[in-house]
Design a protein around this motif. Structure first.
Motif, mmCIF file in Angstrom:
data_model
loop_
_atom_site.group_PDB
_atom_site.id
_atom_site.type_symbol
_atom_site.label_atom_id
_atom_site.label_comp_id
_atom_site.label_asym_id
_atom_site.label_seq_id
_atom_site.Cartn_x
_atom_site.Cartn_y
_atom_site.Cartn_z
ATOM 1 N N VAL A 72 6.686 38.172 30.014
ATOM 2 C CA VAL A 72 7.731 37.958 31.008
ATOM 3 C C VAL A 72 8.723 39.101 30.848
ATOM 4 O O VAL A 72 9.253 39.325 29.748
ATOM 5 C CB VAL A 72 8.433 36.600 30.820
ATOM 6 C CG1 VAL A 72 9.560 36.448 31.834
ATOM 7 C CG2 VAL A 72 7.424 35.452 30.959
ATOM 8 N N TYR A 73 8.948 39.839 31.921
ATOM 9 C CA TYR A 73 9.889 40.956 31.884
ATOM 10 C C TYR A 73 11.319 40.448 31.628
ATOM 11 O O TYR A 73 11.606 39.260 31.793
ATOM 12 C CB TYR A 73 9.844 41.720 33.201
ATOM 13 C CG TYR A 73 8.852 42.862 33.238
ATOM 14 C CD1 TYR A 73 9.198 44.128 32.780
ATOM 15 C CD2 TYR A 73 7.566 42.685 33.747
ATOM 16 C CE1 TYR A 73 8.304 45.186 32.827
ATOM 17 C CE2 TYR A 73 6.661 43.733 33.797
ATOM 18 C CZ TYR A 73 7.040 44.989 33.333
ATOM 19 O OH TYR A 73 6.143 46.022 33.379
ATOM 20 N N PRO A 74 12.241 41.353 31.216
ATOM 21 C CA PRO A 74 13.594 40.930 30.817
ATOM 22 C C PRO A 74 14.340 40.094 31.856
ATOM 23 O O PRO A 74 15.118 39.209 31.498
ATOM 24 C CB PRO A 74 14.317 42.259 30.560
ATOM 25 C CG PRO A 74 13.238 43.189 30.137
ATOM 26 C CD PRO A 74 12.041 42.801 30.958
ATOM 27 N N LYS A 75 14.104 40.368 33.150
ATOM 28 C CA LYS A 75 14.842 39.635 34.190
ATOM 29 C C LYS A 75 14.052 38.465 34.763
ATOM 30 O O LYS A 75 14.491 37.846 35.722
ATOM 31 C CB LYS A 75 15.266 40.595 35.298
ATOM 32 C CG LYS A 75 16.243 41.662 34.825
ATOM 33 C CD LYS A 75 16.615 42.615 35.964
ATOM 34 C CE LYS A 75 17.548 43.725 35.479
ATOM 35 N NZ LYS A 75 17.863 44.688 36.574
ATOM 36 N N GLY A 76 12.863 38.192 34.196
ATOM 37 C CA GLY A 76 12.185 36.949 34.561
ATOM 38 C C GLY A 76 10.925 37.049 35.393
ATOM 39 O O GLY A 76 10.421 36.020 35.860
ATOM 40 N N THR A 77 10.360 38.228 35.567
ATOM 41 C CA THR A 77 9.117 38.375 36.326
ATOM 42 C C THR A 77 7.920 38.345 35.377
ATOM 43 O O THR A 77 7.868 39.107 34.407
ATOM 44 C CB THR A 77 9.111 39.692 37.127
ATOM 45 O OG1 THR A 77 10.109 39.612 38.153
ATOM 46 C CG2 THR A 77 7.763 39.948 37.779
ATOM 47 N N GLY A 78 6.962 37.473 35.640
ATOM 48 C CA GLY A 78 5.744 37.409 34.855
ATOM 49 C C GLY A 78 4.846 38.584 35.180
ATOM 50 O O GLY A 78 4.766 39.023 36.334
ATOM 51 N N TYR A 79 4.133 39.092 34.163
ATOM 52 C CA TYR A 79 3.388 40.339 34.350
ATOM 53 C C TYR A 79 2.149 40.402 33.476
ATOM 54 O O TYR A 79 2.146 39.926 32.336
ATOM 55 C CB TYR A 79 4.296 41.526 34.000
ATOM 56 C CG TYR A 79 3.596 42.872 34.053
ATOM 57 C CD1 TYR A 79 3.528 43.593 35.241
ATOM 58 C CD2 TYR A 79 2.991 43.402 32.914
ATOM 59 C CE1 TYR A 79 2.858 44.807 35.294
ATOM 60 C CE2 TYR A 79 2.324 44.621 32.963
ATOM 61 C CZ TYR A 79 2.261 45.317 34.155
ATOM 62 O OH TYR A 79 1.605 46.512 34.208
ATOM 63 N N ILE A 80 1.088 41.049 34.006
ATOM 64 C CA ILE A 80 -0.061 41.508 33.215
ATOM 65 C C ILE A 80 -0.644 42.703 33.956
ATOM 66 O O ILE A 80 -0.730 42.698 35.195
ATOM 67 C CB ILE A 80 -1.103 40.391 33.000
ATOM 68 C CG1 ILE A 80 -2.199 40.866 32.024
ATOM 69 C CG2 ILE A 80 -1.708 39.917 34.308
ATOM 70 C CD1 ILE A 80 -3.128 39.754 31.554
ATOM 71 N N SER A 81 -1.064 43.746 33.225
ATOM 72 C CA SER A 81 -1.527 44.975 33.868
ATOM 73 C C SER A 81 -2.859 44.806 34.585
ATOM 74 O O SER A 81 -3.088 45.430 35.613
ATOM 75 C CB SER A 81 -1.653 46.113 32.849
ATOM 76 O OG SER A 81 -0.387 46.547 32.422
ATOM 77 N N ASP A 82 -3.766 44.000 34.037
ATOM 78 C CA ASP A 82 -5.020 43.732 34.742
ATOM 79 C C ASP A 82 -5.600 42.393 34.326
ATOM 80 O O ASP A 82 -5.655 42.069 33.145
ATOM 81 C CB ASP A 82 -6.049 44.840 34.522
ATOM 82 C CG ASP A 82 -7.079 44.856 35.640
ATOM 83 O OD1 ASP A 82 -8.004 44.013 35.617
ATOM 84 O OD2 ASP A 82 -6.953 45.686 36.552
ATOM 85 N N LEU A 83 -6.052 41.633 35.321
ATOM 86 C CA LEU A 83 -6.595 40.299 35.085
ATOM 87 C C LEU A 83 -7.998 40.324 34.500
ATOM 88 O O LEU A 83 -8.420 39.373 33.857
ATOM 89 C CB LEU A 83 -6.645 39.516 36.398
ATOM 90 C CG LEU A 83 -5.327 39.202 37.088
ATOM 91 C CD1 LEU A 83 -5.607 38.594 38.459
ATOM 92 C CD2 LEU A 83 -4.466 38.266 36.249
ATOM 93 N N GLY A 84 -8.742 41.414 34.736
ATOM 94 C CA GLY A 84 -10.148 41.442 34.372
ATOM 95 C C GLY A 84 -11.015 41.182 35.585
ATOM 96 O O GLY A 84 -10.635 41.512 36.712
ATOM 97 N N MET A 85 -12.173 40.584 35.378
ATOM 98 C CA MET A 85 -13.110 40.354 36.488
ATOM 99 C C MET A 85 -13.826 39.019 36.331
ATOM 100 O O MET A 85 -13.834 38.409 35.254
ATOM 101 C CB MET A 85 -14.145 41.483 36.576
ATOM 102 C CG MET A 85 -15.034 41.616 35.352
ATOM 103 S SD MET A 85 -16.458 42.703 35.591
ATOM 104 C CE MET A 85 -17.697 41.506 36.076
ATOM 105 N N THR A 86 -14.445 38.602 37.420
ATOM 106 C CA THR A 86 -15.284 37.405 37.416
ATOM 107 C C THR A 86 -16.690 37.845 37.793
ATOM 108 O O THR A 86 -16.938 38.241 38.941
ATOM 109 C CB THR A 86 -14.743 36.362 38.404
ATOM 110 O OG1 THR A 86 -13.421 35.993 38.000
ATOM 111 C CG2 THR A 86 -15.621 35.134 38.446
ATOM 112 N N GLY A 87 -17.582 37.828 36.805
ATOM 113 C CA GLY A 87 -18.936 38.321 37.037
ATOM 114 C C GLY A 87 -19.697 38.478 35.737
ATOM 115 O O GLY A 87 -19.299 37.924 34.700
ATOM 116 N N PRO A 88 -20.801 39.230 35.743
ATOM 117 C CA PRO A 88 -21.696 39.324 34.585
ATOM 118 C C PRO A 88 -21.025 39.896 33.341
ATOM 119 O O PRO A 88 -20.353 40.923 33.404
ATOM 120 C CB PRO A 88 -22.815 40.246 35.073
ATOM 121 C CG PRO A 88 -22.775 40.143 36.562
ATOM 122 C CD PRO A 88 -21.334 39.955 36.910
ATOM 123 N N ILE A 89 -21.233 39.249 32.213
ATOM 124 C CA ILE A 89 -20.664 39.718 30.945
ATOM 125 C C ILE A 89 -21.328 41.018 30.512
ATOM 126 O O ILE A 89 -20.661 41.985 30.156
ATOM 127 C CB ILE A 89 -20.834 38.640 29.854
ATOM 128 C CG1 ILE A 89 -20.023 37.393 30.210
ATOM 129 C CG2 ILE A 89 -20.430 39.182 28.486
ATOM 130 C CD1 ILE A 89 -20.324 36.190 29.326
#
Length: 257
Positions: free
Chosen positions: A185-202
């Motif tokens: 969570v950024y200092p002013k309250g925004t949730g964040y992640i740079s990349d979620l990943g993928m849904t598919g073959p491992i």
């Protein structure tokens, strides 16, 4: 009051679609999810068809976001105009069909979803995503605002997070298909992640058969990319938001295999 948002990383090919159809509703029930956003630009490998968009929606997606392959299947053009639950990047040319953001009324709450595309080594024809975000945020103030930033460079994603900190509820990156471990969570309250990943073959390289990807890097002729069979993963993140402030209190990665 708590409000939980589930964001799912790029769904790749039929294998990813089938895995999402098997598991999404279970995750939603187990985690008490209120709203789900799924990136679907790779459901055809490159692009998405109307039938695939309908399947994602029926599987439990409230909104489908896209990216650089948004127009990969020509038959999606009219569907982008007709279906309010599918978004292409808002900073595409004004000649592009569809819409890049929308507000979804859940009765007690209103959720705005914005889809933007990055310009660093990805889509330089797009308008500046930072100034486009500014313009969209001037259009009213719903309870929550979510952003899928489909971008290559982590620097561009991080900078966007700081730029919008406190002005939106949550932001996540898509496109690289590899999940990052920087959820916060950024200092002013925004949730964040740079990349979620993928849904598919491992056992794949970003959803492509490994031997084809290796061959392309060796300078050979890998042929038309195919997605391998076998076990799959569903990757994403859960953002817990607070309705009184519209901001984020926690972020949790998920990986369902």
């Amino acid at each position: 009051m708590e409000f939980k948002v589930l964001a799912i990383g790029d769904v790749v090919a039929e294998q990813g679609m089938a895995h999402l159809e098997r598991h999404l509703r279970q995750v939603q029930r187990a985690e008490k999810i209120d709203f789900t956003v799924v990136n679907g630009e790779n459901t055809s490998g490159v692009g998405i068809t109307p039938d695939e968009a309908r399947r994602l929606y029926q599987a439990g997606a409230d909104v489908i976001t896209l990216g650089n392959h948004a127009m990969g299947k020509r038959q999606i053009a009219n569907f982008l105009d007709d279906a309010s639950y599918i978004l292409r990047p808002a900073n595409f040319s004004g000649r592009a069909p569809g819409r890049g953001h929308g507000i979804y009324d859940l009765g007690r709450f209103q959720v705005r979803v914005i889809n933007l595309i990055g310009r660093c080594d990805l889509y330089w024809q797009g308008e500046n995503p930072f100034t486009v975000a500014d313009a969209i945020l001037k259009e009213g103030k719903p309870t929550f605002t979510l952003l899928d930033f489909h971008a290559q460079a982590t620097s561009e994603k991080l900078a966007m997070g700081y730029y919008l900190d406190g002005r939106i509820s949550a932001m996540w990156g898509t496109h690289t298909h590899v999940p990052t471990a920087d959820e916060r969570v950024y200092p002013k309250g925004t949730g964040y992640i740079s990349d979620l990943g993928m849904t598919g073959p491992i056992e794949s390289v970003l959803g492509v058969r490994p031997e084809q990807s290796v061959e392309s890097f060796l300078g050979g002729f890998p042929g038309r990319y195919e997605s391998p069979t076998g076990a799959c993963k569903l990757q994403g993140a859960i953002f817990t938001l607070e309705s009184e402030t519209g901001l984020c209190t926690s972020v949790k990665r998920i990986d369902i295999r």
